[in-house]
Motif scaffolding. Sequence first.
Motif, mmCIF file in Angstrom:
data_model
loop_
_atom_site.group_PDB
_atom_site.id
_atom_site.type_symbol
_atom_site.label_atom_id
_atom_site.label_comp_id
_atom_site.label_asym_id
_atom_site.label_seq_id
_atom_site.Cartn_x
_atom_site.Cartn_y
_atom_site.Cartn_z
ATOM 1 N N ILE A 225 0.836 -1.204 0.000
ATOM 2 C CA ILE A 225 0.000 0.000 0.000
ATOM 3 C C ILE A 225 0.872 1.257 0.000
ATOM 4 C CG2 ILE A 225 -1.692 1.302 1.345
ATOM 5 C CD1 ILE A 225 -2.815 -1.394 2.281
ATOM 6 N N ALA A 294 -6.534 -4.774 4.598
ATOM 7 C CA ALA A 294 -5.298 -4.323 3.951
ATOM 8 C C ALA A 294 -4.799 -5.353 2.946
ATOM 9 C CB ALA A 294 -4.234 -4.042 5.010
ATOM 10 N N TYR A 297 -7.043 -5.232 -0.207
ATOM 11 C CA TYR A 297 -6.760 -4.079 -1.069
ATOM 12 C C TYR A 297 -5.402 -4.234 -1.755
ATOM 13 C CZ TYR A 297 -5.941 0.711 -2.603
ATOM 14 O OH TYR A 297 -5.665 1.815 -3.364
ATOM 15 N N ALA A 298 -4.419 -4.767 -1.029
ATOM 16 C CA ALA A 298 -3.101 -4.975 -1.632
ATOM 17 C C ALA A 298 -3.163 -6.008 -2.753
ATOM 18 C CB ALA A 298 -2.097 -5.404 -0.565
#
Length: 550
Positions: A225, A294, A297-298
């Motif tokens: 990110i 996280a 999304y990554a």
Amino acid sequence: MTTRSETTRSEEHPGPTVPPRRRARFSARAAAARWPDLLRRWAVPAVAMAVALVAMIAVSGRAPGGVGTVAAAGAVAAALVIAGLRDPRWAFVFLIVATFLRPAIPKILPTTDPFILAFGGLLIATVAWIRGRPDRRVSLGAIECAMALYLLWNVNSIVQEHEYRPILYPLSGQELDLWRYLIIGTGIPFATYLISRIIFRTRESLRFLLLTLLACSAYSALVSILQFHGPRALVWPRYIVLAPAWPERAVGLPNQPEVNGLILIAGYVLALVLIGSERRSRAQRVLLAVIAAACAYAVFLTHTRSIWLDFAVVVVLGMVLGKGYRTGFVVTALGTVSIIAMNWTDFTSSDRTSGGVTSTNEVYDRLNANATAVWAFLEKPWSGWGLGRFVQVNTYRHQQWSPDTPWERGLGIPAHETELGILAELGIIGLLLWLTVLVLLAHRLITAYLRLPPAGITGRPLAFIAVTAFLSLALAGLFVDLRLFDYPSTMVFALIGAAVGAADRLERGTPRDPLAAGRERRAAIRARKLETAAADQPRIGGTEVRNTPA
């Protein structure tokens, strides 16, 4: 807790009184007797720290500017492997961390890479842990036999003469270290499967594995990110932001989006399963939810279609099989479908950076590489062209998939399908041995999932984590040669070993705690003595006389 009758008996018949001077003499003798145990307990950590200090002094001067700290950290990690000899679970953690950090740690040690030292330390620690303890051993079966035969076939390919040298990069002429290649891609994953079956026997020991893998995935999500959204100054290692192999994709520590995606998917599944499989505090649930979000999304930031396919399959499996932890997968599926629907034009475009899936360049690369692998098999079907030779074959014997496929696409690249790469390098025998390992592992995993209890992290949730990781690895192997990367295979085989080991122990029955068994035996002896004493009490006037405790 001491019962009332036992307290009364101790008051009626107190033990002998020890004078204070004699008691002090006994204490001094006991302390002196403990010295050998204390020396044995602290000798290994002391030696480890001494070795670390010497290694830091020796290595820091040789390290180029900017990596002295990294070199010192590598020396400390190598020394900690020595400390891990006292506990194979810690040695396993050191190996996982050293393998995860392998691309980021420069090879400046005079002997070898830190992860090789960690691997050797784990082997020694495991052998010492099971030595003289038959209850800690596991039976070897068809899977271990197939693994051994596949390893031997690789060794045979290394020692044989072949037409081409094992060149990794044709333009630079850099050769591939075949023994290191074999250890990374095959030896360590196979060994971690067996060792994981042995040492992760309880919920407490399993935490060593799961929390280590979760921490690695969380860090990979963080740097992925930060690579795009900053602050980029916080990203380590620096090549992620300064010289990534794919600037438009989240490459993570492996510097490869496909491998990084596998790490992120495993972390996503781990976090969601840990949230729902056991009771946890609110702070722990929030932290795990943040890690899962996280990682998800990554995964998008990798901009890799095969990883997106893996992620979609895992989410569907979670919705179907995730009893008790299904909510996170359902929320992910609804959110993903909504985002794709709102950005359908970008999703169906060829712009990979905006989420498009219709780019054709990578498809041409894989088609030509696969055509070359099939041609290589037909030329040398039994033993192949030799381990690590596919790049040379694809450079000098490059094939075209079809007249519509640009010939230059995929020229001189490694195999982009694990099984076809094995087929070209090791022949049909090597491929059959590899497929035998995969099929047997899949069978044991399915059996473990069906037999383990539905609740608890040592039950079916553990098997679910292993199944999703195995399936992700198998699907990723259709698009990249996973033998070139160590951490994903090591991670997946360790999870499989833990799940299979849990099922094995369930079949054999839970081993009885010797301390609890001793307490139960002593209680039974006391009960029999009380019954015997009660039966021997004299009777007065036909009335039984008993000494009832106060």
